[in-house]
Design an enzyme around this catalytic site. Sequence first.
Site, PDB file in Angstrom:
ATOM      1  N   TYR A 216       0.861  -1.191   0.000  1.00  0.00           N
ATOM      2  CA  TYR A 216       0.000   0.000   0.000  1.00  0.00           C
ATOM      3  C   TYR A 216       0.893   1.235   0.000  1.00  0.00           C
ATOM      4  CZ  TYR A 216      -3.271   3.596   1.594  1.00  0.00           C
ATOM      5  OH  TYR A 216      -4.018   4.730   1.685  1.00  0.00           O
TER       6      TYR A 216
ATOM      7  N   GLU B 227      -3.449   7.617  -4.001  1.00  0.00           N
ATOM      8  CA  GLU B 227      -3.416   6.327  -3.300  1.00  0.00           C
ATOM      9  C   GLU B 227      -3.250   5.201  -4.314  1.00  0.00           C
ATOM     10  OE1 GLU B 227      -6.096   4.591   0.224  1.00  0.00           O
ATOM     11  OE2 GLU B 227      -7.131   4.543  -1.716  1.00  0.00           O
TER      12      GLU B 227
END
Length: 387
Positions: A108, A196
């Site tokens: 991530y 993101e």
Amino acid sequence: MKIHEYQAKVLFRNYQVPVPNGDMASTAPQALEVAEKVGYPCVIKAQVHAGGRGKAGGIKLARHRSDAEKYIGEVLGMTLITRQTGPQGKLVRKLLIEQGLNISRELYLAIIIDREKELPVIVASAQGGMEIEEVARENPQAIHKQHVHPVTGLSDCHIRNLAFKLGLNKIQRKNFTQLLRNLYKLFIDSDMSLVEINPLIVTAADEVMALDAKINFDDNALFRHPDIAAWRDLDEEEPLEVEASKYELNYIRLDGQIGCMVNGAGLAMATMDIIKYYGGEPANFLDVGGGTSAERVKEAFKILLADQKVRAVLVNIFGGIVRTDLVANGIVLALTGMAVKIPIIIRLVGTNEKEGLRILRDSQLDFIIESELTDAVRRAVELAKGD
């Protein structure tokens, strides 16, 4: 402003942030053509402004042409319902078709603005592919943060620190370094509030690549990026919020029953808090601004009343810069000739207060006027509940 994944990956390619080969399609024949060009296996991805697409059936792996035909037919045109879309879901009008990859690890990576420290912060985790909120709740030690001062910029030390915590080997660290440098430059250059990548993948060949992409831009800086502003997809936005933006009204639709019209973001937030305190639920955030006009108030009222969930309207105006008589004129202008079937509670305090209240009373329209905020809120909550 939000953009689609396929648009975000155009920006990624422009800044040499590695992404899988692929393209967008808005019809089934186009999608199948892209799948044949990309080759199999390929991934069929619904393009909507919401996360959780995979769990909701909006992302499919096609290993053969027959799979692609089947999944394209299933996903394109479906109403995708995720936790972020709400129960009404979102209609899938576009697909992103991308090559399938041999994935070794899922990570991530995000860059956001830490508003408390007033700095960009890079957020990374070795637990990619999961919702970051879930990781933060169950294993907060797995989330690593690195603040970056915009004057000194992103340093080798920042990157090495994150790469070490992610457990990357030498080749992977080199690829991660280049990706993160380019991503940070894109974040700053484009005035983003969030970028993101979930997951950021490591392939079997040690490539580091953005498998997904989510980007939000600072609306106040869009005038510097007309090319990005042109990507705004109104079909993905709440229609009442789109209408409000035409009149420069700060409006966000919520799930409650009490419509709120307030001037000033701080007072609007406080009003919503007090509604919650007394057992009600706000139907919206609506800030008409400090220097509003009768015409803007009229349009704001139309937007409030267009929400079918609203069972009472609370107007809370403090006349500092704004004149309350202008607000009163706007309310009367909006409601004259309309068949309003819900109660309207009004609190006007401040500049030209007496004139504003006179205008409301002389209009002979059916208002409930309160001078104290707590009294106005309690009345709105009672009436919205039908008490």
